[in-house]
Design an enzyme around this catalytic site. Structure first.
Site, mmCIF file in Angstrom:
data_model
loop_
_atom_site.group_PDB
_atom_site.id
_atom_site.type_symbol
_atom_site.label_atom_id
_atom_site.label_comp_id
_atom_site.label_asym_id
_atom_site.label_seq_id
_atom_site.Cartn_x
_atom_site.Cartn_y
_atom_site.Cartn_z
ATOM 1 N N GLY A 162 0.824 -1.202 0.000
ATOM 2 C CA GLY A 162 0.000 0.000 0.000
ATOM 3 C C GLY A 162 0.854 1.246 0.000
ATOM 4 N N HIS A 209 14.399 9.983 5.612
ATOM 5 C CA HIS A 209 15.380 10.819 4.885
ATOM 6 C C HIS A 209 15.017 11.006 3.409
ATOM 7 C CE1 HIS A 209 18.443 7.823 2.905
ATOM 8 N NE2 HIS A 209 17.212 7.368 2.795
HETATM 9 C C1 LIG Z 1 15.298 3.851 0.509
HETATM 10 S S1 LIG Z 1 14.262 2.474 0.410
HETATM 11 C C2 LIG Z 1 14.433 1.766 2.025
HETATM 12 C C3 LIG Z 1 14.062 0.316 2.066
HETATM 13 C C4 LIG Z 1 14.305 -0.379 3.401
HETATM 14 N N1 LIG Z 1 13.615 0.252 4.491
HETATM 15 C C5 LIG Z 1 15.780 -0.482 3.696
HETATM 16 O O1 LIG Z 1 16.289 0.264 4.524
HETATM 17 O O2 LIG Z 1 16.435 -1.323 3.079
HETATM 18 C C6 LIG Z 1 12.673 3.259 0.487
HETATM 19 C C7 LIG Z 1 11.520 2.273 0.463
HETATM 20 O O3 LIG Z 1 10.293 3.024 0.579
HETATM 21 C C8 LIG Z 1 9.332 2.419 -0.264
HETATM 22 N N2 LIG Z 1 8.300 3.404 -0.586
HETATM 23 C C9 LIG Z 1 8.436 4.542 -1.296
HETATM 24 N N3 LIG Z 1 7.269 5.196 -1.398
HETATM 25 C C10 LIG Z 1 6.372 4.445 -0.723
HETATM 26 C C11 LIG Z 1 4.983 4.596 -0.471
HETATM 27 N N4 LIG Z 1 4.314 5.653 -0.919
HETATM 28 N N5 LIG Z 1 4.363 3.632 0.262
HETATM 29 C C12 LIG Z 1 5.048 2.553 0.722
HETATM 30 N N6 LIG Z 1 6.380 2.364 0.514
HETATM 31 C C13 LIG Z 1 7.024 3.295 -0.207
HETATM 32 C C14 LIG Z 1 10.144 1.993 -1.466
HETATM 33 O O4 LIG Z 1 9.474 1.023 -2.250
HETATM 34 C C15 LIG Z 1 11.423 1.475 -0.813
HETATM 35 O O5 LIG Z 1 11.347 0.102 -0.507
#
Ligand SMILES: C[S@@+](CC[C@H](N)C(=O)[O-])C[C@H]1O[C@@H](n2cnc3c(N)ncnc32)[C@H](O)[C@@H]1O
Length: 345
Positions: free
Chosen positions: A234, A254
């Site tokens: 979601g 961040h």
């Molecule tokens: C920088 S990555 C960090 C992933 C993980 N937490 C890690 O540290 O390895 C950012 C994550 O936020 C998710 N994300 C971005 N926008 C999102 C949204 N609107 N709803 C849910 N997840 C989202 C992305 O798919 C991605 O997996």
């Protein structure tokens, strides 16, 4: 586990130092090409000649010879004698078959999706806008959703970073007392799986966009925690999962400006019970002029995200307070990230 090497100005001659700092572009791309061609995988069973590597990778023998010479000089590979090359310890980290690998990270760093926006850092500095959007016509996360092949590379990079950081986070922060932990924006779930493995009574909820679901299911199964962890897909700006007594977000806050962060933290606040914990795993930029990984990472946020930034402790305290959380402590880890702990007030 140590923090990644931070570009650290040497104390010697400023001409040499400045020149060497600018070599980062060449070095990064050379290591990327080795990862992209899978050279480390072709060396895992023992030393090979340039001709053998060129044949195995479908690359030109001259190109491979020059690439290997440069990377031997940098200590990624080593000369095995008899005109053959072997893996050095850094090269081992480019193998795709080992649990601790930096291949995903290296492939993302050199890939067009990262390389081209960094080529326009100057525009981001001038305008304050993400170069990514100028080049690809949409935001990075929308682009990932529309391009599963690129999303796979990005998610592998996040998993590689997670591997470096997760052990440090699990060792530094005491998760005892948490019954159900929701990992919001948890990607493929490496962090959550590691925490669940260390806490056999804990349950987990892994929440991310739909593109992460398939990889997440595979990872949770591989790590043996699928029966204690449900996956929900979601948009975290619309809601976050209910039913957890703590929310963890690693490298999420961040990515966003304060307004988006407050929306997200507001959803966490509503979903958590009174006294529920908010755990933000991010760089906390230290005061002072010392080099720090977070100060360079902050430029990645400038190039790729809409208002994402690395924050210091005072900025986190203000953000949490505005969302109804009290910042209780900042727990440093051996990695460059800290755990910023907030409690629902
Ligand atoms: C920088 S990555 C960090 C992933 C993980 N937490 C890690 O540290 O390895 C950012 C994550 O936020 C998710 N994300 C971005 N926008 C999102 C949204 N609107 N709803 C849910 N997840 C989202 C992305 O798919 C991605 O997996």
């Amino acid at each position: 586990m140590t923090a990644p090497t931070t570009p650290r100005p040497a104390t010697g001659d400023p001409i040499e130092t400045l020149r060497d700092l600018t070599l980062g572009k060449w070095i990064s791309q050379a290591i990327y090409v080795a990862a992209e061609l899978g050279i480390a995988d072709h060396l895992k069973d023992g030393p090979r000649t340039v001709a053998a590597l060129a044949a195995a990778t479908g690359a030109s023998a001259d190109g491979v010879a020059r690439l290997m010479r440069a990377l031997v000089g940098l200590g990624v590979f080593a000369d095995a004698g008899d005109a053959r090359f072997k893996l050095a310890p850094m090269g081992e980290l480019l193998r795709s078959d080992l649990p601790v690998s930096l291949r995903g990270w290296v492939r993302y760093m050199g890939h067009d999706v990262s390389w081209r926006p960094w080529g326009q850092l100057v525009e981001s500095v001038r305008t304050g806008e993400p170069a990514f959007d100028r080049i690809f016509g949409m935001g990075a996360f929308d682009y990932m959703s529309a391009h599963p092949d690129v999303a796979a590379i990005f998610n592998d990079a996040m998993t590689a970073v997670s591997m470096m950081e997760t052990m440090a986070v699990v060792a530094a922060y005491d998760f005892a007392g948490i019954t159900t932990l929701a990992d919001v924006g948890g990607g493929h779930g490496f962090l959550l799986a590691s925490i669940l493995k260390a806490h056999p009574q804990m349950r987990g909820i892994l929440f991310d966009l739909a593109h992460a679901e398939e990889g997440a299911a595979a990872l949770l199964a591989r790590e043996g925690v699928a029966d204690r962890c449900r996956i929900e897909s979601g948009d975290m700006f619309a809601r976050v999962p209910e039913g957890a007594d703590a929310c963890i977000m690693k490298h999420i806050i961040h990515d966003w400006d304060d307004a988006h962060s407050l929306t997200l933290l507001g959803h966490c606040h509503r979903a958590l019970p009174a006294g529920g914990k908010l755990l933000i795993v991010d760089v906390v930029v230290p005061p002072g002029d010392e080099p720090h990984f977070g100060k360079i990472l902050d430029l990645e946020m400038l190039v790729v995200t809409h208002g994402g930034r690395e924050r210091d402790k005072a900025e986190f305290r203000r953000l949490l307070a505005a969302a109804g959380f009290t910042l209780t402590r900042v727990v440093p880890t051996l990695a460059p990230v800290s755990v910023v702990e907030g409690v629902k007030s």
